[in-house]
Design a protein around this motif. Structure first.
Motif: not given
Length: 650
Positions: A498-504, A506-517
């Motif tokens: 949850t937290l890693i996905g939120a950081f990704l 917010i920072l727009s890193i890794g494309g959709k990976l952050g949203i998925i996580m």
């Protein structure tokens, strides 16, 4: 780098060997007794008992009485001649003496004679003080009658008249005098004195009018003065004052005579430690059980010292013993005393752990991780290389002066804190603020505390994320170690996702990976955080509430912004102090500047070092420990030789 492994021992020996055993174990200084007398079934009738509670013995009251006498002697000497200590005395180690030498010194120690002499002097001083108090009371009683020029013994010799001395409230002055003059035909009235409250009167009245006079005076609350003295009051006051002066001289002489007992202070300290050891030895019996001939002891000791403990016992009682060692049982985890062991760097920060709470025996020692982050955080918050050099110098001097292990741990912690401060000060370019710039020097810097605030802010939050993630990782490790793999997945892995996905995201890193996580993590939290609820509705409700915990994590991370705030505060205040000093006009500036610089920067150093010390600990206690640490362990406090005043070596 961990909690030292403990085990429980049970020791049986003959009661006749108890005193020798206790003496040997006290020198061994490696066991902590368990109180066997708290067992409930010992409250049966005496005729049914097979085990009895051991007792301290007849000598205990004698030793306690001796300790009271010695403490009185030390306190009495210190009252008049306190031990002289320098400003650096806190760095001094306790005097060391071997147990053998201590026991030899006691044989020739005349402490009892010193006590009797000091007790006599105390009684004499008390008598003199009581005498002064009594005389001062007499002076106070006579002070209002100082103007009376005749003794009270003379005033009782009238044949047809009666002299009355006494006081009335000053507010009745005019009315009482008027009534007396109007009602008494044969009288003499004189105002001897006045003060803020009372009127001091001498009234000589004919015996025929005495009853009438009494009625008038009673109506005004007259208080008679009935002291019998054979000289005028002022002579009596002067004589009493002279007596007080003589008594004070006697007291001064008596106090001076106590000075010679300063030389006995060390002897009294030695005998105090000696009897404290004896009392401690006897008090240990309050933990034991016994039969008619056997004594039973139980306690904790370090596993690594098992063989040494056996050796000590055998050297003391030969083969007249039985000992058994047991591993810590699950139900005993809460009671096991804790002893930490870490390397030279990490052990310096054990005091920070102890201020909060020692770990339980089933937990891991957080000191290794804490020490790294405390080192980083302290320097980042103080962030002035000049201040760091001062701390290093002070800590190094303290380490040079002291050999005490516990003191050295604290001094080493500040040494490392100073090193961290120098490192971060060099990164920010702060050397007593901007002092080098006044001499045309621009020190190199990696970060500008005025221009790179956003970078420092991100760095602070980055440290927070790492710190919190490590705390979560430790929690996962502890759960896996305890066999709770599912709980590790539900309570740790889901939060990581949850937290890693939120950081990704917010920072727009890794494309959709952050949203998925983030979505996967949130769903996982909703499903798992209410798993202990008995109903489906409860599981869903608690699961949703568990998701709300993400705000707590965000708040914890933002809390690390204090690394930026305190670091900037130190630098800006130091710069302001330098500016204030530079504004002084010449030539006064050149005279006052060194003193102002030392005074102002010392104040800034102390205030901000205290803030760094407290807030570096706070980040550990609230943000880090809350993720995995329970604490509540009890420190290992072995049965040992006394060391209140001096350190007794084996």
């Amino acid at each position: 780098m961990a909690i030292v492994k403990m085990n429980k021992f049970t020791l049986l020996s003959f009661e006749s060997e108890k005193e020798k055993l206790l003496s040997a174990l006290q020198r061994f200084q490696g066991v902590q007794f368990i109180n066997l007398q708290e067992v409930d079934d010992l409250n049966e009738d005496d005729d049914k008992k097979e085990l009895w509670k051991d007792e301290v013995g007849e000598k205990y009251s004698i030793y306690e009485d001796n300790l009271m006498k010695i403490k009185f002697s030390l306190d009495f000497i210190n009252e008049f001649f306190p031990e002289k200590k320098s400003m650096l005395s806190m760095l001094d180690d306790k005097k060391e003496i071997s147990l053998r030498d201590l026991e030899e010194n006691i044989k020739s120690n005349n402490w009892n004679q010193v006590y009797e002499e000091l007790k006599l002097k105390e009684r004499t001083l008390n008598e003199l003080n009581n005498e002064i108090t009594k005389i001062e009371g007499e002076i106070s009683e006579l002070s209002g009658w100082r103007n009376l020029d005749v003794s009270t013994s003379e005033l009782v010799k009238f044949k047809y008249c009666t002299a009355v001395l006494g006081t009335v409230a000053k507010q009745y002055e005019s009315s009482v005098l008027a009534d007396l003059e109007r009602e008494l035909k044969y009288s003499y009235i004189e105002i001897i004195n006045k003060d803020n409250q009372d009127l001091y009167l001498l009234i000589v009245v004919h015996n025929s009018e005495l009853k009438n006079a009494d009625e008038i005076l009673k109506g005004y609350g007259f208080t008679s003065f009935e002291v019998d003295i054979d000289m005028p009051p002022h002579h009596c006051i002067d004589e009493n004052a002279s007596r007080i002066s003589k008594i004070k001289e006697e007291k001064k002489s008596l106090k001076a005579s106590i000075e010679k007992y300063e030389a006995d202070r060390d002897k009294l300290i030695e005998v105090y430690e000696y009897f404290t050891n004896l009392v401690t030895r006897l008090e240990a019996s309050n933990n034991f059980l016994k039969t008619k001939s056997v004594i039973a002891m139980c306690g904790w000791n370090l596993v690594e010292n098992n063989n040494e403990l056996i050796k000590v016992i055998e050297e003391t009682v030969g083969e007249k013993y039985f000992i058994e060692f047991e591993e810590v049982k699950e139900e005993e985890v809460e009671e096991v005393p804790i002893k930490l062991r870490n390397n030279g760097f990490t052990s310096s920060f054990e005091g920070v752990i102890e201020m909060y709470s020692l770990p339980k025996y089933s937990e891991i020692d957080p000191t290794p991780i804490l020490s790294i982050f405390y080192f980083i955080f302290f320097g980042m918050m103080l962030s002035d290389a000049g201040y760091g050099l001062v701390i290093i110098a002070a800590a190094a001097f303290a380490l040079y002066k002291s050999k005490d292990k516990e003191k050295r741990k604290s001094y080493k912690m500040f040494l490392f804190a100073g090193i961290s401060t120098v490192i971060w000060g060099a990164i920010y370019g702060g050397w007593f603020g901007d002092l080098p710039s006044y001499f045309g020097i621009v020190p190199p810097k990696l970060l500008d505390s005025t221009g790179d605030i956003s970078k420092i802010f991100i760095l602070s939050l980055g440290f927070g994320v790492i710190h919190i993630f490590i705390g979560l990782g430790i929690k996962g490790y502890m759960l896996i170690k305890a066999g709770n793999i599912k709980d590790a997945i539900y309570d740790v892995l889901t939060w990581y996702v949850t937290l890693i996905g939120a950081f990704l995201a917010i920072l727009s890193i890794g494309g959709k990976l952050g949203i998925i996580m983030l979505v996967v993590g949130l769903v996982g939290l909703v499903v798992t955080q209410g798993r202990t609820a008995p109903t489906i509705g409860g599981k869903i409700g608690w699961g949703i509430y568990g998701v709300y915990g993400i705000t707590g994590y965000l708040g914890d991370i933002v809390s690390y912004s204090r690394l930026l705030a305190l670091g900037l505060a130190t630098g800006f205040i130091a710069n302001a102090l330098n500016l204030i000093i530079s504004l002084f006009p010449a030539p006064f500036k050149y005279i006052a500047a060194p003193f102002l610089f030392i005074g102002l920067h010392t104040f800034n150093l102390l205030i901000n070092a205290l803030g760094s010390y407290v807030h570096a600990a706070r980040l550990q206690y609230l943000e880090f420990f809350s993720k995995f640490y329970e604490g509540g362990g009890k420190k290992f406090t072995p049965y040992k030789l006394s060391d209140k005043y001096i350190k007794i070596t084996k």
